[in-house]
Write an enzyme that holds these catalytic residues in place. Structure first.
Site: not given
Ligand code: GLN
Length: 463
Positions: A57, A132, A156
């Site tokens: 990532k 994400s 994420s």
């Molecule tokens: N969807 C969550 C956010 O927008 C989690 C994102 C993540 O785990 N990086 O913060």
């Protein structure tokens, strides 16, 4: 012919070890596949060596390879050192296939917040792969990588794995080093594996986990046991009613999860009801104070001087403001504002202070449940993959997608997603949560269930 859609990392490893194929051939099989999912932001040339390939990532720093975190403000930034996780992968001979797409600074649930455009779901390219870490999840299911690294702050890794139909582990906070990883919310961020099987996931976790002197939050971890058992005898599974009956869970998702729970029982698990009322009611609100507060501080370092983008302006102050204006997208800006507000004098106690107290309540509520259960289960995501564009104009709807993944993240606990069936032709994810350092239990249970469920992880349209 190497079938990159089906080959597991374990099988690939065996083929390379047995000299049936070379590492270079294996690399070429993945690298030669067209990325019509926009899973990657950057693809690498074969760096040589004889290990098997991996995707990483783009929030994870890789020496000599661009690392943008999905943001324009880091466009052109090439780290001069490896993150600890990238260097551990290298030490084991893994070869970098490329950097996968992510919502900007990992803020989002769909990859639509990436400054470079969204990734697509391998089951249905008109839908999101989750976020994400949607790029990593799409790459693994789409045959563009045998396995991948993701990062998880509030879901994420788990949520994209659920939406793409693969296996993802968010490890216990403190088991995997964050050194060299672009920070979002430091008390929550964890790096973890995404793979096709639970065994691959466990193996990759064993490569990256463990104490690192460059990250003082890391600890020694129990030896990882690659799971082999096919029953769940003696495993006590709690079913938190609020997480399985919450408003907004699609009926098809509930049904698939219910079938998986019945299957667990038939494999010998002792299943009982439990309750996490405050974690579910306040988790999302609490997270959306703590995470932006930490983000507003962490993102302070993008000043146009140290990394990436620098906009032209008459003096330093204006340059700094113009760079941040041009470089950050709407979501990071939104979070910097919320976080700065929550931390400002006069509001600190009411917002950030209260959220910290609620976080303690969430941690205790989970600890109480784990007095009587070895792990708990719920859907990972309340819905299957949604359409690209469906939620972009409604941040709250997007945030609610994290309802079931966030509470355990706030409590620092590990969580595993495994695919448990289809609803409307799209994968449904089952979330298994355990107490701190219970990764081996999650692997054992996940593996037994995976075997019994027999989910075909190759999307129907690609079979
Ligand atoms: N969807 C969550 C956010 O927008 C989690 C994102 C993540 O785990 N990086 O913060």
């Amino acid at each position: 012919m190497i079938d990159t859609l089906r080959l597991t990392a374990e099988e690939a490893w065996r083929l390379v070890d047995g000299r049936e194929i070379s590492g270079a051939e294996l690399f070429a099989a993945y690298a030669g596949r067209e990325d019509d999912l926009h899973a990657y932001l950057h693809r690498c040339d074969d760096p040589g060596g004889d290990g098997i390939p991996i995707a990483i990532k783009d929030v994870i720093g890789t020496k000599g390879v661009p690392t943008t975190a999905g943001s324009k403000i880091l466009e052109g930034y090439v780290p001069v050192f490896d993150s600890t996780v990238a260097s551990r992968c290298k030490q084991r001979g893994l070869r970098l296939l490329g950097k996968t797409n992510t919502d900007e600074f990992a803020m989002g649930s769909s990859t639509e917040n990436s400054a470079f455009g969204p990734s697509r779901n391998p089951w249905d390219p008109t839908r999101v792969p989750g976020g994400s870490g949607g790029g990593s999840a799409a790459a693994v299911t789409g045959g563009l990588a045998p396995w991948a690294l993701g990062s998880d702050t509030g879901g994420s890794i788990k949520q994209p794995s659920a939406l793409c139909g693969n296996v993802g582990l968010r490890p216990t906070y403190g088991t995997v080093s964050r050194y060299g990883v672009v920070a979002f919310a430091s008390s929550l961020d964890q790096v973890g594996p995404v793979a096709k099987t639970v065994r691959d996931c466990a193996f990759l976790y064993s490569i990256i986990a463990g104490r690192d002197e460059n990250d003082s939050t890391t600890v020694e971890v129990p030896t990882v046991e690659l799971p082999g058992a096919e029953d769940l005898t003696g495993v006590r599974i709690g079913v938190p009613k609020e997480m399985n009956e919450a408003e907004g869970i699609e009926p098809g998702v509930s049904a698939a999860v219910r079938r998986a729970i019945e299957l667990a029982e038939s494999l010998g698990a002792e299943v009982g009801e439990c309750s996490l009322p405050r974690s579910v009611e306040y988790g999302v609100a609490c997270y959306y104070l703590v995470a932006p507060a930490e983000a507003s501080s962490n993102l302070g370092r993008y000043d146009g001087v140290r990394y990436g983008l620098r906009s032209d302006a008459a003096d330093f102050r204006e340059m700094l403001m113009q760079t941040r204006h041009d470089g950050f997208g709407d979501e990071p800006k939104r979070r910097i504002m919320i976080g700065t507000y929550a931390l400002s004098s006069g509001y600190y106690d009411a917002y950030y202070g209260t959220a910290q107290k609620v976080r303690t309540v969430i941690r205790r509520e989970h600890a109480d449940v784990f007095e009587s259960f070895d792990l708990i289960v719920s859907p990972t995501s309340p819905t299957v993959a949604f359409k690209i564009g469906e939620k972009v104009d409604n941040p709250l709807a997007m945030y609610l997608n994290d309802l079931l993944t966030i509470p355990s993240c706030m409590a620092g606990l590990p969580g595993l997603n495994i695919p448990c069936g289809l609803s409307e032709g799209l994968p449904v994810g089952l979330q298994l949560i355990g107490p701190q350092f219970s990764e081996n239990t999650l692997f054992r249970a996940g593996h037994a269930l995976e075997r019994a469920l027999g989910f075909d992880s190759v999307p129907e349209r690609l079979r």
